[in-house]
Every structure is written in C-alpha cells, then in structure tokens.
Design an enzyme around this catalytic site. Sequence first.
Site, PDB file in Angstrom:
ATOM      1  N   CYS A 393       0.833  -1.204   0.000  1.00 33.91           N
ATOM      2  CA  CYS A 393       0.000   0.000   0.000  1.00 33.91           C
ATOM      3  C   CYS A 393       0.870   1.258   0.000  1.00 33.91           C
ATOM      4  O   CYS A 393       1.468   1.564  -1.019  1.00 33.91           O
ATOM      5  CB  CYS A 393      -0.973  -0.036   1.174  1.00 33.91           C
ATOM      6  SG  CYS A 393      -2.435   0.955   0.865  1.00 33.91           S
ATOM      7  N   ARG A 479      -6.827   5.810  -0.016  1.00 33.54           N
ATOM      8  CA  ARG A 479      -7.514   6.912  -0.717  1.00 33.54           C
ATOM      9  C   ARG A 479      -6.714   7.395  -1.924  1.00 33.54           C
ATOM     10  O   ARG A 479      -7.230   8.063  -2.788  1.00 33.54           O
ATOM     11  CB  ARG A 479      -7.653   8.125   0.213  1.00 33.54           C
ATOM     12  CG  ARG A 479      -8.588   7.919   1.365  1.00 33.54           C
ATOM     13  CD  ARG A 479      -8.881   9.226   2.075  1.00 33.54           C
ATOM     14  NE  ARG A 479      -9.325   8.967   3.432  1.00 33.54           N
ATOM     15  CZ  ARG A 479     -10.544   8.569   3.756  1.00 33.54           C
ATOM     16  NH1 ARG A 479     -11.453   8.383   2.827  1.00 33.54           N
ATOM     17  NH2 ARG A 479     -10.857   8.355   5.019  1.00 33.54           N
ATOM     18  N   HIS A 530      -3.339  -4.970   0.353  1.00 33.93           N
ATOM     19  CA  HIS A 530      -2.841  -5.453   1.644  1.00 33.93           C
ATOM     20  C   HIS A 530      -2.855  -6.983   1.646  1.00 33.93           C
ATOM     21  O   HIS A 530      -3.731  -7.597   2.245  1.00 33.93           O
ATOM     22  CB  HIS A 530      -3.715  -4.926   2.787  1.00 33.93           C
ATOM     23  CG  HIS A 530      -3.523  -3.484   3.054  1.00 33.93           C
ATOM     24  ND1 HIS A 530      -2.490  -3.005   3.824  1.00 33.93           N
ATOM     25  CD2 HIS A 530      -4.206  -2.408   2.636  1.00 33.93           C
ATOM     26  CE1 HIS A 530      -2.560  -1.686   3.882  1.00 33.93           C
ATOM     27  NE2 HIS A 530      -3.593  -1.295   3.169  1.00 33.93           N
ATOM     28  N   GLU A 532      -1.252  -8.916   3.294  1.00 31.78           N
ATOM     29  CA  GLU A 532      -1.077  -9.471   4.646  1.00 31.78           C
ATOM     30  C   GLU A 532      -2.395  -9.920   5.265  1.00 31.78           C
ATOM     31  O   GLU A 532      -2.399 -10.671   6.239  1.00 31.78           O
ATOM     32  CB  GLU A 532      -0.361  -8.461   5.554  1.00 31.78           C
ATOM     33  CG  GLU A 532      -1.155  -7.218   5.945  1.00 31.78           C
ATOM     34  CD  GLU A 532      -1.030  -6.056   4.957  1.00 31.78           C
ATOM     35  OE1 GLU A 532      -0.694  -6.303   3.776  1.00 31.78           O
ATOM     36  OE2 GLU A 532      -1.283  -4.902   5.360  1.00 31.78           O
TER      37      GLU A 532
END
Length: 568
Positions: A393, A479, A530, A532
């Site tokens: 990210c 965002r 993400h 993870e």
Amino acid sequence: MDKTTHPSRRSGPTRHIFITGGVVSSLGKGITCSSIARLLKNMGYSVRIQKLDPYLNVDPGTMNPFQHGEVFVTEDGAETDLDLGHYERYLNQPCSRHATYTSGRIYLSVIQKEREGKYNGGTVQVVPHITNEIKDAIRSIVAPEVDVVLHEIGGTVGDIEGLPFMEAVRQYASEVGRENAVFIHLAYIPYIKAAGEIKTKPAQHSVQKLREIGIIPDFLICRSEKPLNKDVRDKLALFCMVAPHAVIELCDVPTSIYEVPQVLLKQDLHTHIAKRLGLPEHECDMRAWDLMVRHIRNPKDTVTIGLIGKYINHQDAYKSVTESIDHAAYAHLVKANIVRLESETLEKEGWEEKLKGLDGIVVPGGFGKRGFEGKLNAIRWCRENNLPYLGLCLGMQAACIEFARDVLKLERANSTEMDEKTPNPIITVMESQKEIVELGKLGGTMRLGSFTCTLTKKTSKTSKCYGGADTVRERHRHRYEFNNAYRAPFEAAGMLFTGLYIPDPAQPEKSLVELIELKDHPFFVATQAHPEFRSSPVEPHPLFKGLVGAAYKHKTKGADSESATAAS
Ligand code: GLN
C-alpha cells in the site's frame, strides 16, 4: 483461502460458544477462541467466529494504531479489530462484516432507528433495545450451513460497558436452549513468587462476577504461568462450579501461538465441547496443522527481514504483516528474524548502518508525512543494493516516488497526501475519494475490501509468485493511487506495472495500478493492496513467500561469496 464449507456434520440447530475473559486483559482470548474454532473445524464442523466489542467506536477504522493495534480489513470491506485477523489465520477462511460488532455500531443502529420513529414513540433503553440489537447481531452470523459459532466478548467481566453484551448473551443462550450454548471463561491464575504458590482467588472472583450476571461457565481456561496441580484444579472446579475435566490449563506456549490448538487438544477440550453440545463426535484431523508446527519448531536457518514503519514500538500495529512474514518463513523452513525500524530514524545521518545485515525489507501501509522520507531512503537502499523489497500500500506508493525522484530525476516528486503542491504528483487522491477528503468524512470511506486485479505480465516475478494466474483478488484500504499520467516514463525506465484494476476495459484511464515490479532486480515487488490480510500459517501468501525466498537467497548468496573469498 479455504472457502470450502464442510458438509454439515451436525444434527439440530447451530450451536453457540460464548467466550468471556476475567481478571486481566491481554490473556490471548482471540487466540484461544481461534484455537478452539480450529479444533472444531478439524473435526469436520463448519465454524464461524464473531467478536463482540464493548468499546464505543463504531469500528477501529479511525483509531490510532498506538491505541488499538492494526486495523484488519475483511473481504467485504469492514475495518475491524485485529482479532479478526487471528480468526482468519487460524481458520484459513474469510470473515464477513457480521463477524464484528462494537457498542458503537449497536448504539448507532438503535439511535438511527429511534430517529426514524421505528420504536413507535416508546422509551428507548439499554434493556431491551440495546440487548435486542446485540441479539440481532448474534443472529446475523448464523446460517443453515453453520454448525458452531464462537462469540468472543471483548474486555473483562465487570467492565461497565460490557454489561449489555453479557445480558444479551445470557438471554440468547436461554432462548436457543442451554443445551445449544456453551460458556467458556478465560481467567488468569497468577503465581506469587514470594509465597511460591499459584493463586486461584482472582479467577474465583471473576467467575462470581459472571454468576451475578446469570452466566455459569461450562469450561474454565486457566492462563497460568505454572502448570496446575490436582489440588489447584479441584479447588477451581469446586469454587467455579465447573466439572474437573472442564478446568483447562493454558500456560505460555514455548515456540509459537500456533501451538495453542495442540495444548487444548491434549486436554480433550474439543471432545468435551462436542459432547456438551450434543454434536456427533468426530476425529480431529491435525495432520496438516502438526506438520506446520513441526516446521515452526525446527527451522533450518534464519532470515532477517527489516520492517519499517511509524508504529514500530506497538507490538500489534503491524500484526498481520509480521504474521505473514512468519508464515512465509515456515514455508521456506526458516525462522524470520524481524527487525523493526522506526522510519523517522532512517532520516538521520548514518541511517545506512541500520539497514546493514538485513536480507530483505518490507515497508507496510501507513498514512501521513512523519517518517516518510526514511521509508524512501530504505527503498532506495533496496533498489540500489539488489536487496529484496516488498511494499504494501503506502510501501508501493513510496517505491514509485523514490523511483521518480532518483531514476526519473523528478526531485520533488511526491504524493499529494504528503505535499499538496508537489510539481510531480506521482500519487494522487482517487477520483472517487476527492469529495470525501474535502468534506473530511472519515470512517469507513476509503476504497475498502476485495477487488479483482488483472495480472498483466506473464513473465514477471509477480506473476510467478501468483502461480501464473490471470487475476487475483486482494483487499484494500486507501484513498490515494498511482497517477496514470506517469505510466509511460516509468515503464521506459524499467518499472513494470504487473497488476491493474480494470473497472472498464473501454476506459483504460480509469484503471488503477495495483502491482509494480522493478525489471532488473532480484525481487522488488510492491502492491497497492494489503496481501497481509490473506495469509495463513497453513497457506502463506505468495508475495510474502516470494520476498522471504528471495531474502534467503540473498543471505545464502552473501554467505557463499564470503566463504569463496575466505577460501581464495
Ligand atoms: N495513505 C495512503 C492512502 O491512503 C496509503 C494507505 C495505506 O497504506 N493503507 O492511499
């Protein structure tokens, strides 16, 4: 992730297990709950877990990671407590937004209904309106194919804000019939060094507190520093009103939290629960789990991974990231030595020293300016020294900015999140987010949840990691995005855009960059997603596996060349 639901093995309705905690917090209720769920799953039951959290935030999405640890994101885009991460990792199956309710969410819904006149002008009260809303939340996770739902109640018995939850679960258990509901209480049993004794009184008191509310636990799980002898067990059984076999000992596990299911299994907790719930008894198949634990216990070597972020001093701020690194290490039969580095310290002179000795680096997600330049330094170090890198990210956005500054010579390149006036906005706010940012509407408004990403370069390392798949689905929480206006110069300079979100093939300008990779580098991969949130010890995430594999190669190659030099 394992999405297969077992054919239902139960007879009768969905059963419920309510898990409460006593004496102190941080006993590992989430891990215990997940471990019990895993045992039941390994018996062939279809299992779900739900967290009921008494705090007043609607969700943890706007909470500071220093306060609350990481925000875990579900496939359907809920920003949740990190315990949901444990649930998913242990069960290797996704949770939905119904897997988590806070007091804030419950109250918000009740107050909205009141404003809409849905209570017909009645006086709105904690009992029955809040408790009914909690019972609806419990019902929302029940489905015909689900054999057992475990409900973890956050906080500690006796907390003022937890009371409505306790009352609601008490009522719920009576409504479904006590034969279909089990209460498990997790309590702390301290060892007093000076007296050389284990003390049961705090646990007795917390069970007493539960009984005041009308809940009598069926099982008592004792988080203890020392093993419990027979006298202690008998005493606990007598005073806490549980059967002697229902006193379960849970000392700290020696190597890994993934050993907890085995500890509970040894004491037959799973069979006692199944019997108590009238579930047909099935063997608990632990073969895959035991093998995984064996790998954790017997690593053939270590690999050192640097984790660079702002909240390094908080144990849980990057929980899913550190877990994913560990999972990938087990898969390579090595142990990950994770070195946490505060990104701000990488802005001060001599920062290079801190990175020496690392075999790979991860820059995880994050927000805001603080420490951002330190992250860029670490990324440049990886790029220039062929050190394996995985960006998550913000870690992808930072990798793009570093590349623009140092390779494309756009010295003031930045994200508009960090510098609104940058002449080279490599990362800009997403079109869909502009109004939200202007109005300052925080909380549940980012690009959240799973999206499909098309893998665009078949020969890339990214594609290899993902096993040559055409598309993958990963979770998001952001965002800002890569500014497509810079795609061509990046590609010309050796950056590969290996994954794109393509909402409409006819409008390529609407595509979002999801995965990047450096062409001439052993492993430099970063993602807007993400990953993870999708790793489990029995199924490590492919990108983390890629990173750890490359890091280990980097380490052993270094050792080879050292021994070659020594020999020459
Ligand atoms: N702050 C960045 C964004 O909002 C990255 C977010 C993240 O890392 N989760 O796009």
